[in-house]
Design an enzyme around this catalytic site. Structure first.
Site, PDB file in Angstrom:
ATOM      1  N   LEU A 241       0.855  -1.181   0.000  1.00 38.05           N
ATOM      2  CA  LEU A 241       0.000   0.000   0.000  1.00 38.05           C
ATOM      3  C   LEU A 241       0.893   1.234   0.000  1.00 38.05           C
ATOM      4  O   LEU A 241       1.420   1.654   1.035  1.00 38.05           O
ATOM      5  CB  LEU A 241      -0.935  -0.005   1.211  1.00 38.05           C
ATOM      6  N   ASP A 242       1.066   1.808  -1.187  1.00 38.75           N
ATOM      7  CA  ASP A 242       2.007   2.903  -1.368  1.00 38.75           C
ATOM      8  C   ASP A 242       1.486   4.195  -0.740  1.00 38.75           C
ATOM      9  O   ASP A 242       0.343   4.591  -0.972  1.00 38.75           O
ATOM     10  CB  ASP A 242       2.254   3.112  -2.870  1.00 38.75           C
TER      11      ASP A 242
END
Length: 584
Positions: A241-242
């Site tokens: 999850l950037d």
């Protein structure tokens, strides 16, 4: 065919949990309907599995490599095919997981300004290439969740005031007081655009080509869940999850790590693990250490968190010759609960972040580290502060060049210092992740910096496969030496139960020039004392100081030396590591 009673109860419990998440995120929305839509979108009405709480989905054989899809290139071949061939040729039986950085069509930021989440960049290959890689390796992919490209169709629709997209972005009054907003960049936060009816200011945490998505609109969440379902179908097992910490915006706050952000992570965890109980979520939160740890939640958010404090602390240790701060940090780190663990890395496609050592290193110590890295050819990227000033955000340098010397200058210990850093990473609690350029000893790429115009390009070289293979086959090449030294350490690590990511870890106190810790396997049968000389001088260690049990037989797993005199001592050469084990 009718679903079984058990399946019905699983779905009912899932629906209830989703409603609980949604009540926190969207208290004014119809949670029952939203939960039903999420279940339908993830196809959990047909196949819904029960995740097992606190189950470790990894062991000591799990090792990750981080790479761009086009890091290895061959003429007249799609880069993903070339990468797959290279990984199978060199990393089989070493690395079992691969993180391919964003492989989608993009407009900037080397992939993190995504134009289309549902397509593979045609230059790189197609979904069949991704599926083939996922059959040989656990595949990790980025969910670039905080923002999309200004060229994405959603944003084009926003500018035309049509759906989908017209209400997918966060607009604010530019006169609002946004001074408390935490920024990772020095570019202006807001971008003025026309949405077909009026001019408004959209939120851009990372730059004006990366427009933040508005998760206050549940349709944006539904779009991301649809993308997650596609990635699962395409063989993705690990979701990164950037920049997730910046997800939720609330005027008058720092707009980072807000409760709604954490609840969205919990909701995504619930959905993903019911679709595939073996799937893993990793949060990418390059923030101070205490804030980073919060993304474990109560073992109900990220399965893994990046150990962001490790790269700058370990680098500082090796260039200063003192492990004082690294040792204190390690003692302060809580053991990860079963079902969670750390992702340990010391180099990546980004720079070496400095925010994670805020409160751990003084400003003077950070400045000394920065000066040493600049002396070794590194560059500095900055972030904006709320008073309009700027502060160093990260160091941009290849890790091999970062190890050229110490704060006293360059010396002859670059290779040994580099290997020592990775030996420490491999032995610590957690899953080790190697940047592919570290595995092959890539040096600073100044031509790429000039070509792309940003500092991070210094550590994003693209190799021709033929050239790199020649270097790896040449016994006189430092690339060959680095790869084979690291391969030997990886092979040893994979065989040790005491290096399980959740095995017990205690910090040892052997002075500031020796960084040492003890690992014990989950079944308590194996102990390994990890002794690392982090200085450029020999260090003598008395075996009695590490309390080796005299009734056991002890051996250094790296040097293959059996230790017979429990009252004697061992001498460690500069930057030498010993893994002293009672089982081999």
């Amino acid at each position: 065919m009718n679903a079984s009673t058990d399946d019905m109860s699983i779905r009912e419990l899932l629906h209830k949990r989703l409603c609980e998440h949604l009540a926190v995120i969207y208290p004014d929305q119809d949670g029952e309907t939203l939960a039903h839509r999420l279940i339908q979108m993830m196809r959990l009405h047909d196949q819904c599995q029960t995740p097992i709480a606190h189950k470790n989905l990894w062991d000591q054989t799990d090792i990750l490599v981080i790479t761009y899809g086009n890091t290895i290139r061959r003429r007249s071949q799609h880069p993903l095919k070339t990468l797959h061939h290279f990984l199978k040729t060199h990393f089989t039986m070493l690395i079992n997981s691969v993180h391919i950085l964003p492989f989608f069509p993009y407009s900037s930021d080397d992939g993190f300004a995504v134009i289309d989440y549902k397509q593979v960049d045609p230059y790189l290959g197609d979904w069949n290439d991704i599926l083939r890689i996922s059959t040989d390796f656990h595949l990790m992919a980025d969910l670039v969740i905080n923002h999309c490209s200004a060229e994405h169709q959603w944003f084009r629709n926003f500018q035309e005031n049509v759906s989908p997209g017209k209400d997918y972005f966060f607009c604010v009054n530019p006169n609002e007081n946004l001074s408390g907003v935490v920024r990772p960049r020095t570019t202006p936060l807001l971008r003025a655009v026309s949405n077909g009816e009026e001019t408004c200011a959209v939120w851009c945490t990372f730059g004006h080509d990366q427009i933040d998505l508005n998760f206050r609109n549940p349709e944006v969440l539904l779009e991301m869940v649809d993308i997650i379902r596609l990635y699962l179908d395409m063989g993705v097992r690990i979701f990164r999850l950037d920049a997730v910490a910046f997800l939720w915006k609330k005027i008058g706050t720092s707009c980072i790590n807000l409760e709604e952000t954490h609840e969205i992570v919990r909701l995504l965890r619930t959905l993903i693990e019911h679709a595939d109980p073996n799937a893993v979520i990793i949060t990418e939160t390059n923030i101070p250490n205490r804030e980073n740890l919060s993304y474990f939640g109560n073992a109900n958010e990220a399965h893994c968190i990046y150990n962001f404090s490790l790269p700058p602390l370990l680098l500082n240790t090796l260039v200063s010759g003192s492990c004082f701060h690294l040792k204190n940090w390690l003692m302060s780190m809580p053991p990860a609960q079963n079902g969670t663990t750390y992702l340990n890395f010391i180099a990546s496609h980004d720079g070496i972040g400095l925010r994670p050592v805020e409160g751990l290193l003084s400003d003077e110590e950070q400045e000394g580290l920065i000066q040493a890295m600049e002396n070794f050819g590194g560059m500095i990227s900055w972030r904006a502060l709320d008073d309009g000033s700027r502060k160093p955000y990260e160091i941009n340098i290849s890790l091999f060049d970062a190890m050229r010397g110490t704060t006293s200058g360059e010396d002859g210990w670059q290779l040994e210092r580099f290997i020592c850093a990775h030996a420490i990473m491999l032995a610590l609690e957690g899953i080790p992740a190697f940047y592919i350029h570290s595995l092959v000893g890539t040096t600073n790429d100044y031509e790429r910096v000039l070509e792309h115009g940003h500092n991070r390009a210094i550590n994003r070289r693209q190799w021709r496969e033929e050239e790199l293979n020649q270097e790896l086959a040449n016994p006189l090449s430092h690339h060959h030496i680095v790869f084979n030294r690291l391969r030997r350490l990886i092979q040893v690590r994979r065989d040790q139960p005491a290096f399980h990511p959740n095995a017990t870890q205690f910090t040892l106190h052997l002075g500031d020039q020796v960084f040492a810790f003890w690992r014990q396997s989950l079944d308590r049968r194996q102990s390994i004392f990890c002794i690392n000389n982090i200085s450029d001088e020999e260090q003598c260690i008395t075996l009695s100081s590490i309390n080796l049990i005299g009734t056991d037989n002890w051996k250094d797993l790296i040097g293959d030396e059996v230790l017979e005199d429990m009252l004697g001592c061992v001498t460690l050469a500069p930057y030498q590591t010993m893994w002293i084990s009672n089982r081999w």
